[in-house]
Design a protein around this motif. Structure first.
Motif, PDB file in Angstrom:
ATOM      1  N   PHE A 107      36.758 -19.999 -24.126  1.00 21.54           N
ATOM      2  CA  PHE A 107      38.182 -19.600 -25.640  1.00 21.54           C
ATOM      3  C   PHE A 107      38.555 -17.878 -24.710  1.00 21.54           C
ATOM      4  CE2 PHE A 107      37.074 -23.404 -25.825  1.00 21.54           C
ATOM      5  CZ  PHE A 107      38.219 -24.171 -25.846  1.00 21.54           C
ATOM      6  N   PHE A 108      39.526 -17.347 -25.353  1.00 21.91           N
ATOM      7  CA  PHE A 108      39.914 -15.800 -24.562  1.00 21.91           C
ATOM      8  C   PHE A 108      40.527 -15.821 -26.605  1.00 21.91           C
ATOM      9  CE2 PHE A 108      38.602 -16.804 -21.020  1.00 21.91           C
ATOM     10  CZ  PHE A 108      37.255 -15.241 -20.826  1.00 21.91           C
ATOM     11  N   ASP A 109      39.836 -14.860 -27.418  1.00 21.70           N
ATOM     12  CA  ASP A 109      40.319 -14.965 -28.294  1.00 21.70           C
ATOM     13  C   ASP A 109      40.857 -13.383 -29.108  1.00 21.70           C
ATOM     14  OD1 ASP A 109      41.647 -15.051 -31.312  1.00 21.70           O
ATOM     15  OD2 ASP A 109      40.359 -16.313 -31.889  1.00 21.70           O
ATOM     16  N   ASN A 110      42.070 -12.451 -28.416  1.00 16.22           N
ATOM     17  CA  ASN A 110      42.030 -11.432 -28.664  1.00 16.22           C
ATOM     18  C   ASN A 110      40.960 -10.003 -27.570  1.00 16.22           C
ATOM     19  OD1 ASN A 110      44.273 -11.337 -30.087  1.00 16.22           O
ATOM     20  ND2 ASN A 110      43.898 -12.032 -31.796  1.00 16.22           N
ATOM     21  N   VAL A 111      40.699 -10.566 -26.923  1.00 20.69           N
ATOM     22  CA  VAL A 111      39.157  -9.955 -26.704  1.00 20.69           C
ATOM     23  C   VAL A 111      39.733  -9.086 -26.113  1.00 20.69           C
ATOM     24  CG1 VAL A 111      37.678 -10.047 -24.818  1.00 20.69           C
ATOM     25  CG2 VAL A 111      38.011 -12.256 -25.659  1.00 20.69           C
ATOM     26  N   PHE A 149      43.574  -3.693 -22.366  1.00 22.00           N
ATOM     27  CA  PHE A 149      44.269  -5.223 -22.221  1.00 22.00           C
ATOM     28  C   PHE A 149      43.163  -5.840 -23.435  1.00 22.00           C
ATOM     29  CE2 PHE A 149      44.226  -3.358 -17.633  1.00 22.00           C
ATOM     30  CZ  PHE A 149      45.315  -3.627 -17.284  1.00 22.00           C
ATOM     31  N   VAL A 150      44.657  -7.233 -23.671  1.00 15.97           N
ATOM     32  CA  VAL A 150      43.855  -7.460 -25.308  1.00 15.97           C
ATOM     33  C   VAL A 150      44.547  -9.123 -24.245  1.00 15.97           C
ATOM     34  CG1 VAL A 150      44.118  -8.785 -27.560  1.00 15.97           C
ATOM     35  CG2 VAL A 150      44.794  -6.079 -27.070  1.00 15.97           C
ATOM     36  N   ILE A 151      43.250 -10.086 -24.130  1.00 17.32           N
ATOM     37  CA  ILE A 151      43.202 -11.225 -23.768  1.00 17.32           C
ATOM     38  C   ILE A 151      43.293 -12.478 -24.822  1.00 17.32           C
ATOM     39  CG2 ILE A 151      42.319 -12.631 -21.885  1.00 17.32           C
ATOM     40  CD1 ILE A 151      40.405  -9.804 -20.629  1.00 17.32           C
ATOM     41  N   ASN A 152      43.798 -13.038 -24.166  1.00 14.24           N
ATOM     42  CA  ASN A 152      44.082 -14.793 -25.234  1.00 14.24           C
ATOM     43  C   ASN A 152      44.458 -15.853 -24.340  1.00 14.24           C
ATOM     44  OD1 ASN A 152      44.127 -14.322 -28.587  1.00 14.24           O
ATOM     45  ND2 ASN A 152      45.614 -12.606 -27.454  1.00 14.24           N
ATOM     46  N   LEU A 209      49.397 -20.413 -14.331  1.00 13.21           N
ATOM     47  CA  LEU A 209      48.090 -20.494 -15.917  1.00 13.21           C
ATOM     48  C   LEU A 209      48.580 -19.165 -16.606  1.00 13.21           C
ATOM     49  CD1 LEU A 209      47.187 -16.760 -15.271  1.00 13.21           C
ATOM     50  CD2 LEU A 209      46.333 -17.817 -13.263  1.00 13.21           C
ATOM     51  N   GLN A 210      48.251 -19.584 -17.475  1.00  9.62           N
ATOM     52  CA  GLN A 210      48.926 -18.989 -18.821  1.00  9.62           C
ATOM     53  C   GLN A 210      48.198 -18.325 -19.673  1.00  9.62           C
ATOM     54  OE1 GLN A 210      51.638 -19.942 -19.496  1.00  9.62           O
ATOM     55  NE2 GLN A 210      52.402 -21.167 -18.072  1.00  9.62           N
ATOM     56  N   THR A 211      46.786 -17.524 -19.558  1.00 12.78           N
ATOM     57  CA  THR A 211      46.155 -16.957 -20.251  1.00 12.78           C
ATOM     58  C   THR A 211      47.003 -15.769 -20.038  1.00 12.78           C
ATOM     59  OG1 THR A 211      43.870 -17.997 -19.891  1.00 12.78           O
ATOM     60  CG2 THR A 211      43.842 -15.777 -19.918  1.00 12.78           C
ATOM     61  N   ARG A 212      46.850 -14.819 -20.981  1.00  7.20           N
ATOM     62  CA  ARG A 212      47.676 -13.704 -20.927  1.00  7.20           C
ATOM     63  C   ARG A 212      46.676 -12.268 -21.135  1.00  7.20           C
ATOM     64  NH1 ARG A 212      53.669 -13.885 -23.233  1.00  7.20           N
ATOM     65  NH2 ARG A 212      54.159 -16.324 -22.848  1.00  7.20           N
TER      66      ARG A 212
END
Ligand SMILES: Cc1cc2nc3c(=O)[nH]c(=O)nc-3n(C[C@H](O)[C@H](O)[C@H](O)COP(=O)(O)OP(=O)(O)OC[C@H]3O[C@@H](n4cnc5c(N)ncnc54)[C@H](O)[C@@H]3O)c2cc1C
Length: 394
Positions: free
Chosen positions: A218-222, A154-157, A143-146
């Protein structure tokens, strides 16, 4: 081997049965295509969850201090068997209780236990599971989601896929990469993400029954706070592997199979063909008996999983065995039932001629997805071959 229940457990089963018979509308067919997108259906499901929460039945086997009844995993099995038999719409509550809560119980802080377990047990909050990605399903370690540390959080993308009921969940149980430099199985962590956090987009995916049940997320700078992390940072893989087996008992399929058998018994007794009830036809009796054999095997495999839980053991290949059998026996049962019913078995729920309110067609289609969800049948067979039979890796 004896899977008998105590008188108290039999009484509990009876109480649960009576509750569902009373609370569910007459002719209740459970999940209908697109039901979760309907606000009235969803409001009914939520209200039912709260009533179950008041009785503490959503967390039968949890400690009382976290909203449970303090009973055993076998009592929990009894509740679930009845809930699935009666087609109770547990949705995100099931995800929260059976997938997220076991991890929080083992790895969460006291504060996290109080914050999440108590409202889960009360039927007030639900979760979705954000594990699979477009390039990482069976190969979850890819998995690649960071989720990168940033200040006090934490910031999630990234992107998740096939996220069941993300459109109705309050929180996401997210698997993300917290150390991209580490090897694949290291550097992963599990986090609880509030679905209302800015930067989250949920996009519907339609399944083969034309229903909106799962999604892309989708997670965009969460941005999430530090206490969103459950357990030890970068140790998520090992934590996930411990708790994945909790969701693989297969009791949902056993209960669905039992219900189908019961409905077919009624159908065979009420339907006449060639001047006699179907139930007197040797071929029909043979098919029904065959169905009963499958249901019984599935039931015993599930019971073994819960018995292991009750002994403090973590089922591994035993849960995979139960899941594979449970997932694959529904199409076999539907095939046998279809041989009895004939072509009308193909009719959909909206046809007035559909036997069993269209459940044969629906069960057949939904059983395909079940062999993927919670880990595919091939992956379960790999687990059985490796951990169960002790065979070397292929
Ligand atoms: C109804 C449904 C609900 C779901 N809900 C969720 C959810 O809520 N949250 C979530 O995170 N995910 C969910 N999923 C996703 C599910 O976990 C994945 O579909 C599953 O893990 C398989 O991943 P994949 O689809 O990427 O297929 P792949 O991993 O690409 O597999 C494709 C095929 O290759 C086979 N294969 C792959 N690797 C091997 C191997 N090593 N050995 C043998 N065969 C192999 C598989 O068995 C499969 O047949 C859901 C899926 C379905 C169908």
């Amino acid at each position: 081997m004896e899977f008998g229940f105590t008188p108290a457990q039999e009484a509990f089963r009876q109480e649960v049965r009576e509750f569902f018979t009373r609370e569910l509308p007459a002719g209740w067919v459970g999940y209908e295509e697109g039901a979760e997108t309907r606000d009235d259906w969803w409001a009914f499901a939520k209200q039912l969850m709260r009533k179950l929460g008041e009785r503490r039945w959503l967390a039968v086997h949890w400690p009382q201090e976290y909203g449970g009844l303090g009973l055993t995993p076998i009592d929990h099995l009894i509740y679930k068997e009845e809930a699935y038999y009666h087609l109770v719409p547990e949705g995100p509550t099931h995800m929260a209780r059976d997938i997220v809560a076991p991890s929080i119980i083992i790895y969460g802080t006291e504060e996290q236990k109080r914050k999440y377990l108590i409202p889960i047990a009360a039927g007030e909050i639900g979760f979705c599971q954000g594990f699979s990605e477009p390039g990482a399903g069976s190969d979850l370690a890819g998995l690649q989601t960071r989720a990168m540390e940033d200040g006090d959080g934490f910031v999630i993308n990234g992107q998740k896929i096939f996220t069941s009921r993300a459109h109705r969940a309050d929180y996401c149980w997210l698997a993300a990469r917290t150390d991209p430099a580490a090897t694949r199985h290291r550097g992963l962590s599990t986090l609880v993400v509030d679905m209302k956090t800015p930067g989250i987009t949920v996009r519907p995916l339609m399944n083969m029954m034309r229903a909106h049940s799962f999604n892309e997320v989708f997670f965009d700078n969460v941005r999430v706070p530090r206490d969103a992390l459950v357990g030890t940072k970068d140790r998520g893989w090992y934590q996930m592997m411990t708790t994945l087996d909790f969701e693989r008992s297969g009791i949902d399929h056993t209960a669905a199979g039992r219900r189908l058998l019961d409905e077919m018994m009624v159908y065979a007794q009420e339907t006449r063909r060639n001047g006699m009830p179907l139930a007197q036809d040797p071929k029909v009796r043979n098919r029904l008996a065959e169905m009963a054999v499958h249901v019984e095997v599935s039931r015993l495999l599930c019971y073994r999983v819960y018995w292991m839980h009750s002994q403090g053991k973590v089922p591994s290949h035993e849960a995979s065995t139960s899941k594979v059998f449970g997932d694959e026996f529904i199409p076999r049962l539907v095939n046998l039932a279809t041989q009895i019913v004939g072509l009308p078995a193909l009719l959909q729920r909206d046809s007035k001629w559909a036997p069993l309110a269209g459940s044969l067609e629906r069960l057949y289609l939904s059983s395909v997805g079940a062999t993927f969800a919670r880990g595919t049948s091939e992956i379960q067979r790999n687990i059985i071959a490796g951990r169960g039979l002790g065979l070397p890796r292929g």
